[in-house]
Design an enzyme around this catalytic site. Structure first.
Site, PDB file in Angstrom:
ATOM      1  N   ASN A   1      30.825  36.319  51.867  1.00  0.00           N
ATOM      2  CA  ASN A   1      30.850  37.756  52.185  1.00  0.00           C
ATOM      3  C   ASN A   1      30.155  38.585  51.097  1.00  0.00           C
ATOM      4  O   ASN A   1      30.315  39.803  51.051  1.00  0.00           O
ATOM      5  CB  ASN A   1      32.292  38.232  52.376  1.00  0.00           C
ATOM      6  CG  ASN A   1      33.148  38.049  51.121  1.00  0.00           C
ATOM      7  OD1 ASN A   1      32.655  37.570  50.095  1.00  0.00           O
ATOM      8  ND2 ASN A   1      34.409  38.419  51.209  1.00  0.00           N
TER       9      ASN A   1
ATOM     10  N   HIS B   1      30.675  38.329  47.838  1.00  0.00           N
ATOM     11  CA  HIS B   1      31.445  38.603  46.608  1.00  0.00           C
ATOM     12  C   HIS B   1      30.834  37.876  45.413  1.00  0.00           C
ATOM     13  O   HIS B   1      30.235  36.813  45.549  1.00  0.00           O
ATOM     14  CB  HIS B   1      32.938  38.298  46.789  1.00  0.00           C
ATOM     15  CG  HIS B   1      33.351  36.866  46.803  1.00  0.00           C
ATOM     16  ND1 HIS B   1      34.078  36.308  47.829  1.00  0.00           N
ATOM     17  CD2 HIS B   1      33.180  35.865  45.904  1.00  0.00           C
ATOM     18  CE1 HIS B   1      34.328  35.045  47.551  1.00  0.00           C
ATOM     19  NE2 HIS B   1      33.791  34.747  46.391  1.00  0.00           N
TER      20      HIS B   1
ATOM     21  N   GLU C   1      35.452  41.531  45.775  1.00  0.00           N
ATOM     22  CA  GLU C   1      35.295  41.492  47.225  1.00  0.00           C
ATOM     23  C   GLU C   1      34.586  42.764  47.707  1.00  0.00           C
ATOM     24  O   GLU C   1      34.465  43.743  46.952  1.00  0.00           O
ATOM     25  CB  GLU C   1      36.681  41.381  47.883  1.00  0.00           C
ATOM     26  CG  GLU C   1      37.463  40.133  47.495  1.00  0.00           C
ATOM     27  CD  GLU C   1      37.019  38.878  48.253  1.00  0.00           C
ATOM     28  OE1 GLU C   1      35.852  38.810  48.709  1.00  0.00           O
ATOM     29  OE2 GLU C   1      37.850  37.956  48.372  1.00  0.00           O
TER      30      GLU C   1
ATOM     31  N   ASP D   1      36.895  34.593  36.320  1.00  0.00           N
ATOM     32  CA  ASP D   1      38.120  34.928  37.048  1.00  0.00           C
ATOM     33  C   ASP D   1      39.166  33.824  36.928  1.00  0.00           C
ATOM     34  O   ASP D   1      38.879  32.724  36.440  1.00  0.00           O
ATOM     35  CB  ASP D   1      37.801  35.219  38.529  1.00  0.00           C
ATOM     36  CG  ASP D   1      36.776  34.253  39.121  1.00  0.00           C
ATOM     37  OD1 ASP D   1      36.623  33.140  38.579  1.00  0.00           O
ATOM     38  OD2 ASP D   1      36.125  34.611  40.109  1.00  0.00           O
TER      39      ASP D   1
HETATM   40  C1  GLP Z   1      35.015  31.726  44.333  1.00  0.00           C
HETATM   41  C2  GLP Z   1      34.683  32.219  42.929  1.00  0.00           C
HETATM   42  C3  GLP Z   1      33.289  32.762  42.840  1.00  0.00           C
HETATM   43  C4  GLP Z   1      32.314  31.806  43.478  1.00  0.00           C
HETATM   44  C5  GLP Z   1      32.650  31.663  44.936  1.00  0.00           C
HETATM   45  C6  GLP Z   1      31.709  30.741  45.699  1.00  0.00           C
HETATM   46  O1  GLP Z   1      35.501  32.687  45.183  1.00  0.00           O
HETATM   47  N1  GLP Z   1      35.616  33.201  42.478  1.00  0.00           N
HETATM   48  O2  GLP Z   1      32.951  32.982  41.483  1.00  0.00           O
HETATM   49  O3  GLP Z   1      30.998  32.277  43.339  1.00  0.00           O
HETATM   50  O4  GLP Z   1      33.962  31.107  45.011  1.00  0.00           O
HETATM   51  O5  GLP Z   1      32.135  29.437  45.523  1.00  0.00           O
HETATM   52  P1  GLP Z   1      31.443  28.145  46.084  1.00  0.00           P
HETATM   53  O6  GLP Z   1      30.439  27.783  45.065  1.00  0.00           O
HETATM   54  O7  GLP Z   1      32.542  27.134  46.165  1.00  0.00           O
HETATM   55  O8  GLP Z   1      30.855  28.479  47.399  1.00  0.00           O
END
Ligand code: GLP
Length: 261
Positions: free
Chosen positions: A152, A154, A159, A83
């Site tokens: 959540n 995702h 989402e 992303d």
């Molecule tokens: C972002 C990314 C996800 C990732 C998520 C969790 O939203 N788009 O790909 O898995 O964060 O991130 P973190 O590892 O900082 O908890």
């Protein structure tokens, strides 16, 4: 080059769905990286899908270490990120392209032409998302995909409410995700409200998936992903419908699981 067994892991493309529980976050990141290393060793021109966020920082550090120790070679590897934020140019410090440059790309022998992310500043977003899907298809598809998980449930920026067959597209971020990601920005007002994300359908086409989650704050999301009902309200639950997912967890993230294999 050392043999794959030197990583202590078998190639995840040749194994089935499993849950690996490690003592702490560093051990989990290293174990996940070792899985990627074993796969790249087996297929030097591997197409890998990559994730951003706080969780995989030590994962990338381990890959860099293996490269520096002359154990891992990225010369023919292609990378596709999940992303990118809308509105952030590639050189913006908080863009996911910048994150990847800092954590991995600038430290290993990846050909920059082999590192793919969607552009968050494309003038025609519809064309950009189609271009990105086409780039993945032209490469022959992603073989091994790294995922994190949001609080959540995702995955990438899919989402709750994202369909199982969703493709790469423009999405609105939820308030919870904006709050979670505000720690990377000076102010919550600076967090982009939209992103381009690979779809769940796109992600599920990867031959094998490694989901990396660490910390007790992810325990509920991990439990719902692995043991919860498969439903759009919980995007990570769709991974239960994929034949080859390895969940690499630390004790905190695994703490609510009933089945700890
Ligand atoms: C972002 C990314 C996800 C990732 C998520 C969790 O939203 N788009 O790909 O898995 O964060 O991130 P973190 O590892 O900082 O908890």
């Amino acid at each position: 080059m050392t043999a794959p067994n030197d990583y202590g892991e078998s190639n995840p493309l040749e194994t089935n769905q499993k849950i690996l529980i490690c003592d702490d976050a560093v051990a989990a990141c290293q174990r996940a990286a070792n899985l990627f290393a074993a796969a790249i060793h087996g297929w030097p021109d591997l197409k890998i899908g990559l994730a951003t966020g706080g969780t995989p920082v030590k994962f990338y550090a381990r890959l860099v270490q293996l490269y520096q120790e002359d154990i891992l070679n990225f010369e023919a590897v292609k990378t596709f990120n999940l992303d990118e934020y809308i509105g952030l140019a590639a050189d913006h410090p908080q863009s996911y392209r910048s994150f990847m440059n800092e954590q991995l790309f600038s430290h290993v022998n990846l050909d920059p032409a082999n590192t793919f992310l969607p552009s968050g500043i494309a003038s025609d977003i519809d064309a950009e998302v189609q271009r990105y899907e086409q780039q993945i298809a032209d490469a022959g598809g992603i073989e091994l995909q790294l995922l994190g998980i949001g609080h959540n449930g995702h995955i990438a920026f899919n989402e709750p409410g994202s369909a199982r067959d969703s493709r790469t597209r423009l999405v609105d971020l939820t308030e919870r995700t904006i709050q979670s990601n505000a720690r990377f920005f000076d102010s919550i007002d600076d967090v982009p409200r939209q992103a381009i994300t690979m779809g769940i359908g796109t992600i599920l086409e990867a031959k094998a998936i490694v989901l990396l989650a660490t910390g007790g704050d992810k325990a509920d999301a991990v439990k719902r992903a692995i043991e919860g009902e498969v439903d759009e309200s919980n995007p990570a639950s769709f991974l239960q419908t994929h034949a080859n997912v390895t969940y690499v967890l630390d004790n905190g993230a695994a703490s609510l699981l009933e089945r700890r294999e």
